[in-house]
Design a protein around this motif. Structure first.
Motif, PDB file in Angstrom:
ATOM      1  N   TYR A  57      31.885-111.582 -27.114  1.00  0.00           N
ATOM      2  CA  TYR A  57      31.819-110.219 -26.640  1.00  0.00           C
ATOM      3  C   TYR A  57      31.620-110.227 -25.138  1.00  0.00           C
ATOM      4  CZ  TYR A  57      30.320-105.325 -26.461  1.00  0.00           C
ATOM      5  OH  TYR A  57      30.201-103.996 -26.173  1.00  0.00           O
ATOM      6  N   SER A  58      32.294-109.350 -24.446  1.00  0.00           N
ATOM      7  CA  SER A  58      32.251-109.331 -22.977  1.00  0.00           C
ATOM      8  C   SER A  58      30.852-109.087 -22.430  1.00  0.00           C
ATOM      9  CB  SER A  58      33.175-108.236 -22.437  1.00  0.00           C
ATOM     10  OG  SER A  58      34.487-108.487 -22.830  1.00  0.00           O
ATOM     11  N   TYR A  59      30.070-108.251 -23.087  1.00  0.00           N
ATOM     12  CA  TYR A  59      28.747-107.889 -22.599  1.00  0.00           C
ATOM     13  C   TYR A  59      27.645-108.630 -23.343  1.00  0.00           C
ATOM     14  CZ  TYR A  59      31.474-104.087 -20.698  1.00  0.00           C
ATOM     15  OH  TYR A  59      32.423-103.359 -20.053  1.00  0.00           O
ATOM     16  N   SER A  60      27.918-109.852 -23.726  1.00  0.00           N
ATOM     17  CA  SER A  60      26.924-110.587 -24.498  1.00  0.00           C
ATOM     18  C   SER A  60      25.809-111.098 -23.579  1.00  0.00           C
ATOM     19  CB  SER A  60      27.565-111.742 -25.255  1.00  0.00           C
ATOM     20  OG  SER A  60      28.132-112.662 -24.358  1.00  0.00           O
ATOM     21  N   PHE A  61      24.605-110.786 -23.979  1.00  0.00           N
ATOM     22  CA  PHE A  61      23.400-111.276 -23.330  1.00  0.00           C
ATOM     23  C   PHE A  61      22.583-112.001 -24.374  1.00  0.00           C
ATOM     24  CE2 PHE A  61      23.905-107.271 -20.725  1.00  0.00           C
ATOM     25  CZ  PHE A  61      24.318-107.915 -19.575  1.00  0.00           C
ATOM     26  N   ASP A  62      21.589-112.692 -23.927  1.00  0.00           N
ATOM     27  CA  ASP A  62      20.624-113.270 -24.832  1.00  0.00           C
ATOM     28  C   ASP A  62      19.913-112.119 -25.556  1.00  0.00           C
ATOM     29  OD1 ASP A  62      18.931-115.265 -25.945  1.00  0.00           O
ATOM     30  OD2 ASP A  62      17.398-114.721 -24.465  1.00  0.00           O
ATOM     31  N   ILE A  63      19.591-112.306 -26.817  1.00  0.00           N
ATOM     32  CA  ILE A  63      18.931-111.253 -27.592  1.00  0.00           C
ATOM     33  C   ILE A  63      17.596-110.862 -26.954  1.00  0.00           C
ATOM     34  CG2 ILE A  63      17.920-110.678 -29.839  1.00  0.00           C
ATOM     35  CD1 ILE A  63      20.943-110.645 -29.800  1.00  0.00           C
ATOM     36  N   THR A  64      16.892-111.816 -26.396  1.00  0.00           N
ATOM     37  CA  THR A  64      15.626-111.504 -25.737  1.00  0.00           C
ATOM     38  C   THR A  64      15.862-110.578 -24.542  1.00  0.00           C
ATOM     39  OG1 THR A  64      14.755-113.643 -26.423  1.00  0.00           O
ATOM     40  CG2 THR A  64      13.565-112.493 -24.688  1.00  0.00           C
ATOM     41  N   ALA A  65      16.945-110.796 -23.808  1.00  0.00           N
ATOM     42  CA  ALA A  65      17.282-109.915 -22.691  1.00  0.00           C
ATOM     43  C   ALA A  65      17.571-108.500 -23.191  1.00  0.00           C
ATOM     44  CB  ALA A  65      18.479-110.463 -21.924  1.00  0.00           C
ATOM     45  N   TRP A  66      18.316-108.386 -24.297  1.00  0.00           N
ATOM     46  CA  TRP A  66      18.561-107.064 -24.875  1.00  0.00           C
ATOM     47  C   TRP A  66      17.252-106.427 -25.314  1.00  0.00           C
ATOM     48  CZ3 TRP A  66      22.223-104.049 -23.898  1.00  0.00           C
ATOM     49  CH2 TRP A  66      23.527-104.479 -23.759  1.00  0.00           C
ATOM     50  N   GLY A  67      16.342-107.235 -25.824  1.00  0.00           N
ATOM     51  CA  GLY A  67      15.034-106.709 -26.221  1.00  0.00           C
ATOM     52  C   GLY A  67      14.300-106.089 -25.049  1.00  0.00           C
ATOM     53  N   TRP A  68      14.324-106.772 -23.904  1.00  0.00           N
ATOM     54  CA  TRP A  68      13.656-106.231 -22.723  1.00  0.00           C
ATOM     55  C   TRP A  68      14.341-104.974 -22.218  1.00  0.00           C
ATOM     56  CZ3 TRP A  68       8.910-107.059 -21.576  1.00  0.00           C
ATOM     57  CH2 TRP A  68       8.305-108.259 -21.949  1.00  0.00           C
ATOM     58  N   VAL A  69      15.668-104.941 -22.288  1.00  0.00           N
ATOM     59  CA  VAL A  69      16.407-103.742 -21.874  1.00  0.00           C
ATOM     60  C   VAL A  69      15.984-102.553 -22.733  1.00  0.00           C
ATOM     61  CG1 VAL A  69      18.710-102.680 -21.851  1.00  0.00           C
ATOM     62  CG2 VAL A  69      18.391-104.967 -20.907  1.00  0.00           C
ATOM     63  N   HIS A  70      15.965-102.744 -24.044  1.00  0.00           N
ATOM     64  CA  HIS A  70      15.574-101.661 -24.955  1.00  0.00           C
ATOM     65  C   HIS A  70      14.118-101.264 -24.747  1.00  0.00           C
ATOM     66  CE1 HIS A  70      19.249-101.222 -27.192  1.00  0.00           C
ATOM     67  NE2 HIS A  70      19.294-102.513 -27.459  1.00  0.00           N
ATOM     68  N   LEU A  71      13.260-102.231 -24.519  1.00  0.00           N
ATOM     69  CA  LEU A  71      11.842-101.937 -24.327  1.00  0.00           C
ATOM     70  C   LEU A  71      11.619-101.094 -23.075  1.00  0.00           C
ATOM     71  CD1 LEU A  71       9.016-102.570 -25.498  1.00  0.00           C
ATOM     72  CD2 LEU A  71       8.912-104.462 -23.893  1.00  0.00           C
ATOM     73  N   VAL A  72      12.256-101.440 -21.977  1.00  0.00           N
ATOM     74  CA  VAL A  72      12.087-100.696 -20.725  1.00  0.00           C
ATOM     75  C   VAL A  72      12.674 -99.284 -20.847  1.00  0.00           C
ATOM     76  CG1 VAL A  72      12.810-100.601 -18.310  1.00  0.00           C
ATOM     77  CG2 VAL A  72      11.938-102.737 -19.263  1.00  0.00           C
ATOM     78  N   ILE A  73      13.876 -99.183 -21.395  1.00  0.00           N
ATOM     79  CA  ILE A  73      14.488 -97.860 -21.557  1.00  0.00           C
ATOM     80  C   ILE A  73      13.650 -96.992 -22.488  1.00  0.00           C
ATOM     81  CG2 ILE A  73      16.493 -96.628 -22.499  1.00  0.00           C
ATOM     82  CD1 ILE A  73      18.214 -98.940 -21.444  1.00  0.00           C
ATOM     83  N   GLY A  74      13.136 -97.572 -23.561  1.00  0.00           N
ATOM     84  CA  GLY A  74      12.301 -96.816 -24.489  1.00  0.00           C
ATOM     85  C   GLY A  74      11.013 -96.331 -23.861  1.00  0.00           C
ATOM     86  N   ALA A  75      10.368 -97.183 -23.076  1.00  0.00           N
ATOM     87  CA  ALA A  75       9.124 -96.777 -22.404  1.00  0.00           C
ATOM     88  C   ALA A  75       9.387 -95.651 -21.404  1.00  0.00           C
ATOM     89  CB  ALA A  75       8.493 -97.979 -21.712  1.00  0.00           C
ATOM     90  N   LEU A  76      10.485 -95.762 -20.662  1.00  0.00           N
ATOM     91  CA  LEU A  76      10.854 -94.684 -19.729  1.00  0.00           C
ATOM     92  C   LEU A  76      11.138 -93.381 -20.481  1.00  0.00           C
ATOM     93  CD1 LEU A  76      13.200 -96.514 -17.190  1.00  0.00           C
ATOM     94  CD2 LEU A  76      10.988 -95.470 -16.710  1.00  0.00           C
ATOM     95  N   ALA A  77      11.846 -93.473 -21.590  1.00  0.00           N
ATOM     96  CA  ALA A  77      12.183 -92.284 -22.370  1.00  0.00           C
ATOM     97  C   ALA A  77      10.923 -91.595 -22.888  1.00  0.00           C
ATOM     98  CB  ALA A  77      13.107 -92.653 -23.531  1.00  0.00           C
ATOM     99  N   ILE A  78       9.966 -92.363 -23.353  1.00  0.00           N
ATOM    100  CA  ILE A  78       8.722 -91.776 -23.850  1.00  0.00           C
ATOM    101  C   ILE A  78       7.971 -91.082 -22.718  1.00  0.00           C
ATOM    102  CG2 ILE A  78       6.452 -92.306 -24.817  1.00  0.00           C
ATOM    103  CD1 ILE A  78       7.898 -94.597 -26.395  1.00  0.00           C
ATOM    104  N   ALA A  79       7.873 -91.743 -21.563  1.00  0.00           N
ATOM    105  CA  ALA A  79       7.163 -91.154 -20.420  1.00  0.00           C
ATOM    106  C   ALA A  79       7.850 -89.873 -19.949  1.00  0.00           C
ATOM    107  CB  ALA A  79       7.079 -92.167 -19.283  1.00  0.00           C
ATOM    108  N   ILE A  80       9.174 -89.872 -19.908  1.00  0.00           N
ATOM    109  CA  ILE A  80       9.907 -88.689 -19.453  1.00  0.00           C
ATOM    110  C   ILE A  80       9.806 -87.568 -20.485  1.00  0.00           C
ATOM    111  CG2 ILE A  80      12.216 -87.834 -18.912  1.00  0.00           C
ATOM    112  CD1 ILE A  80      12.682 -90.591 -17.563  1.00  0.00           C
ATOM    113  N   ALA A  81       9.793 -87.901 -21.770  1.00  0.00           N
ATOM    114  CA  ALA A  81       9.618 -86.877 -22.805  1.00  0.00           C
ATOM    115  C   ALA A  81       8.268 -86.187 -22.637  1.00  0.00           C
ATOM    116  CB  ALA A  81       9.736 -87.501 -24.192  1.00  0.00           C
ATOM    117  N   VAL A  82       7.237 -86.944 -22.320  1.00  0.00           N
ATOM    118  CA  VAL A  82       5.920 -86.347 -22.054  1.00  0.00           C
ATOM    119  C   VAL A  82       6.014 -85.423 -20.837  1.00  0.00           C
ATOM    120  CG1 VAL A  82       3.556 -86.865 -21.324  1.00  0.00           C
ATOM    121  CG2 VAL A  82       4.615 -88.202 -23.150  1.00  0.00           C
ATOM    122  N   GLY A  83       6.765 -85.836 -19.810  1.00  0.00           N
ATOM    123  CA  GLY A  83       6.959 -85.003 -18.629  1.00  0.00           C
ATOM    124  C   GLY A  83       7.687 -83.704 -18.949  1.00  0.00           C
ATOM    125  N   ILE A  84       8.675 -83.766 -19.832  1.00  0.00           N
ATOM    126  CA  ILE A  84       9.399 -82.553 -20.229  1.00  0.00           C
ATOM    127  C   ILE A  84       8.469 -81.616 -20.992  1.00  0.00           C
ATOM    128  CG2 ILE A  84      11.276 -81.639 -21.658  1.00  0.00           C
ATOM    129  CD1 ILE A  84      12.835 -84.212 -20.968  1.00  0.00           C
TER     130      ILE A  84
END
Length: 139
Positions: A57-84
């Protein structure tokens, strides 16, 4: 007519009520998808073989890297939802931005877990739409 009264009249109109309800629902969905992203990130970080890639797959990363991507995006989403929920205007734009980044990351994550990624993509599309409607109503 003062700005406060105009704002109050807009909020009591049908469009204002629908936009407000959509915003609350979008904030709820943003927080919920944030929690899902955090859980998916923790699962990928804790156990590398939880997600399996079927082929090259063209966008293949290590699964651990995908885990960190999801973790950071999720934490930002939760913080912004509280802001909304707190009524911050900046959080509406930030919510659109984080939902957009989440949709891009989940599009690239499709080969790893297609059903999960499609569900999150659908929620992200609704979140972007609802928050854009609220921003347009604010003008």
């Amino acid at each position: 007519m003062s700005t406060t009264r105009a704002h109050r009249d807009h909020d009591s109109s049908t469009k204002g009520i629908v936009a407000g309800g959509g915003t609350i629902f979008a904030a709820t969905m943003l927080g919920l998808t944030g929690v899902w992203q955090v859980l998916a990130g923790i699962a990928a970080i804790a156990n590398d073989d939880i997600y399996v890639l079927g082929g090259e797959y063209s966008y293949s990363f290590d699964i651990t890297a995908w885990g960190w991507v999801h973790l950071v995006i999720g934490a930002l989403a939760i913080a912004i939802a509280v802001g909304i929920f707190s009524g911050n205007q900046w959080a509406l734009s930030a919510g659109i931005g984080v939902a957009f980044v989440s949709s891009l990351s989940n599009f690239a994550f499709l080969p790893y877990y297609p059903l999960w990624a499609i569900v999150v993509l659908a929620f992200d599309a609704f979140i972007i739409w609802a928050l854009c409607q609220r921003l347009m109503q604010a003008d």
